[in-house]
Design a protein around this motif. Structure first.
Motif, PDB file in Angstrom:
ATOM      1  N   VAL A 294     -15.540  31.306  38.154  1.00 11.35           N
ATOM      2  CA  VAL A 294     -16.561  30.700  37.287  1.00 11.35           C
ATOM      3  C   VAL A 294     -15.919  30.236  35.983  1.00 11.35           C
ATOM      4  CG1 VAL A 294     -18.593  31.187  35.867  1.00 11.35           C
ATOM      5  CG2 VAL A 294     -18.539  31.947  38.250  1.00 11.35           C
ATOM      6  N   SER A 295     -15.070  31.095  35.414  1.00 13.14           N
ATOM      7  CA  SER A 295     -14.384  30.712  34.170  1.00 13.14           C
ATOM      8  C   SER A 295     -13.520  29.477  34.385  1.00 13.14           C
ATOM      9  CB  SER A 295     -13.496  31.857  33.671  1.00 13.14           C
ATOM     10  OG  SER A 295     -14.256  33.001  33.421  1.00 13.14           O
ATOM     11  N   TYR A 296     -12.856  29.422  35.549  1.00 16.92           N
ATOM     12  CA  TYR A 296     -11.967  28.293  35.843  1.00 16.92           C
ATOM     13  C   TYR A 296     -12.772  26.997  35.988  1.00 16.92           C
ATOM     14  CZ  TYR A 296      -8.596  25.392  38.355  1.00 16.92           C
ATOM     15  OH  TYR A 296      -7.759  24.364  38.739  1.00 16.92           O
ATOM     16  N   THR A 297     -13.858  27.054  36.774  1.00 20.35           N
ATOM     17  CA  THR A 297     -14.617  25.821  37.009  1.00 20.35           C
ATOM     18  C   THR A 297     -15.313  25.345  35.739  1.00 20.35           C
ATOM     19  OG1 THR A 297     -16.494  27.128  37.800  1.00 20.35           O
ATOM     20  CG2 THR A 297     -15.034  26.229  39.462  1.00 20.35           C
ATOM     21  N   SER A 298     -15.606  26.261  34.812  1.00 19.15           N
ATOM     22  CA  SER A 298     -16.265  25.840  33.569  1.00 19.15           C
ATOM     23  C   SER A 298     -15.245  25.512  32.478  1.00 19.15           C
ATOM     24  CB  SER A 298     -17.226  26.927  33.084  1.00 19.15           C
ATOM     25  OG  SER A 298     -16.507  28.107  32.784  1.00 19.15           O
TER      26      SER A 298
ATOM     27  N   ALA B 284     -13.136  27.522  31.004  1.00 16.40           N
ATOM     28  CA  ALA B 284     -13.070  28.543  29.950  1.00 16.40           C
ATOM     29  C   ALA B 284     -11.776  29.354  29.982  1.00 16.40           C
ATOM     30  CB  ALA B 284     -14.268  29.485  30.078  1.00 16.40           C
TER      31      ALA B 284
ATOM     32  N   CYS C 213     -14.636  27.699  45.133  1.00 18.40           N
ATOM     33  CA  CYS C 213     -14.542  26.948  43.883  1.00 18.40           C
ATOM     34  C   CYS C 213     -15.428  25.695  43.962  1.00 18.40           C
ATOM     35  CB  CYS C 213     -13.081  26.563  43.665  1.00 18.40           C
ATOM     36  SG  CYS C 213     -12.713  25.960  42.040  1.00 18.40           S
TER      37      CYS C 213
ATOM     38  N   GLU D  30     -18.694  24.652  41.671  1.00 21.89           N
ATOM     39  CA  GLU D  30     -18.797  23.391  40.925  1.00 21.89           C
ATOM     40  C   GLU D  30     -20.127  22.705  41.224  1.00 21.89           C
ATOM     41  OE1 GLU D  30     -15.183  21.479  42.054  1.00 21.89           O
ATOM     42  OE2 GLU D  30     -14.099  22.270  40.336  1.00 21.89           O
TER      43      GLU D  30
ATOM     44  N   GLY E   1     -22.779  24.672  39.435  1.00 21.29           N
ATOM     45  CA  GLY E   1     -22.703  24.388  37.999  1.00 21.29           C
ATOM     46  C   GLY E   1     -23.310  23.037  37.679  1.00 21.29           C
TER      47      GLY E   1
ATOM     48  N   LEU F  80     -26.585  22.213  35.337  1.00 23.46           N
ATOM     49  CA  LEU F  80     -26.528  21.258  34.223  1.00 23.46           C
ATOM     50  C   LEU F  80     -27.642  20.230  34.328  1.00 23.46           C
ATOM     51  CD1 LEU F  80     -22.806  20.299  33.519  1.00 23.46           C
ATOM     52  CD2 LEU F  80     -24.438  21.388  31.981  1.00 23.46           C
TER      53      LEU F  80
END
Ligand SMILES: [Zn+2]
Length: 217
Positions: free
Chosen positions: A14-18, A20, A43, A47, A50, A54
Motif C-alpha cells: 500500500v505504501s509503495y502504490t501510494s 509513500a 500490487c 492500484e 486506490g 480517489l
C-alpha cells in the motif's frame, strides 16, 4: 529462480502504490516485483482499489481542457524520469530495477570489507534511510538486532535462515520494529542481499553497537 516463499506484506505494498516509501525501500520493492508475479498481481489490485477510492473522494467534473492539461502534466512527469544508465540486460541474479544502480555484475563490484566474511556496497539512493548490498560468507551470522523502522531484505544469491524462516533467491524479508532476528547464511555459496532500512538498526549486542557506525545502518 527458485520458488518464492516470502513476499511483501500488505502495508508495504500500500505504501509503495501510494508513493509513500523512501527511495531505498521502493527500490527493494521494485526488485521483488520484477521477479514475483504474485506480488505484481496484488500490487495491480491495490492500484485499482486506490483509483476507485480517489474517484469516490473527488467527484469533480473535469472540462476537456482541464483533462488535457492533466494528461500533459502526467506525460511531462514520465518524460523527466531518469533513463537507466545501463543499456545491456542485467545478469540473471540482478533484478532489472537494481541494474542502473550498480551497472556491473555482482562479482565485479567494489565490495568494502566490514569484518571477516562480511562485505557491502552502498547504493546511491536519494532521501532518508539506507540502501546497500550485503555479502555474507557461508556459515556467518549477522548480529542480533531489532529496528527503529522497517527493514526490507531481498535475497539475490544464496540463502539465510532466521527466526521467521528460510529465505532464498527472490524471497523478501519484510520486517518491522517488533521483530528481533539474527540471520544465518545456510547456503554453501556466499549470500548476497539487497537491503533497505528507513530507520537505523538497533543492535542488541555490544559488538553490534560498536560495528554500527562502520556499517552506516
Ligand atoms: Zn512476492
Amino acid at each position: 529462480m527458485t520458488t518464492i516463499r516470502h513476499h511483501l506484506d500488505d502495508a508495504t505494498l500500500v505504501s509503495y502504490t501510494s508513493g509513500a516509501l523512501t527511495n531505498s525501500m521502493a527500490l527493494v520493492v521494485a526488485c521483488h516485483l520484477s521477479v514475483c508475479g504474485e506480488c505484481r498481481k496484488r500490487c495491480g489490485e491495490m492500484e485499482v482499489l486506490g483509483g476507485e477510492m480517489l474517484e469516490r473522494l473527488q467527484p469533480v467534473d473535469l472540462s476537456d481542457a482541464a483533462l488535457q492539461n492533466l494528461l500533459d502534466a502526467l506525460d511531462g512527469e514520465e518524460a523527466s524520469e531518469p533513463t537507466p544508465k545501463a543499456p545491456s540486460p542485467p545478469p540473471a541474479d540482478v533484478p532489472a530495477p537494481l541494474w542502473p544502480y550498480i551497472d556491473k555484475p555482482l562479482d565485479e563490484l567494489a565490495w568494502k570489507s566490514l569484518a571477516p566474511g562480511f562485505a557491502y556496497v552502498d547504493l546511491p539512493c536519494q532521501g532518508t534511510g539506507a540502501s546497500k548490498l550485503l555479502r555474507i560468507a557461508p556459515g556467518k551470522s549477522v548480529l542480533p538486532h531489532t529496528h527503529t523502522g522497517n527493514e526490507l531484505t531481498m535475497v539475490l544469491r544464496g540463502s539465510f535462515v532466521d527466526e521467521v524462516g528460510r529465505f532464498a533467491s527472490g524471497d523478501i524479508a519484510d520486517i518491522d520494529d517488533a521483530i528481533e532476528h539474527q540471520p544465518l547464511v545456510d547456503s554453501p555459496e556466499t549470500c548476497i542481499c539487497l537491503i533497505a532500512t528507513d530507520g537505523p538498526l538497533r543492535f542488541t549486542s555490544l559488538l553490534g553497537r560498536i560495528v554500527q557506525p562502520l556499517t552506516g545502518f
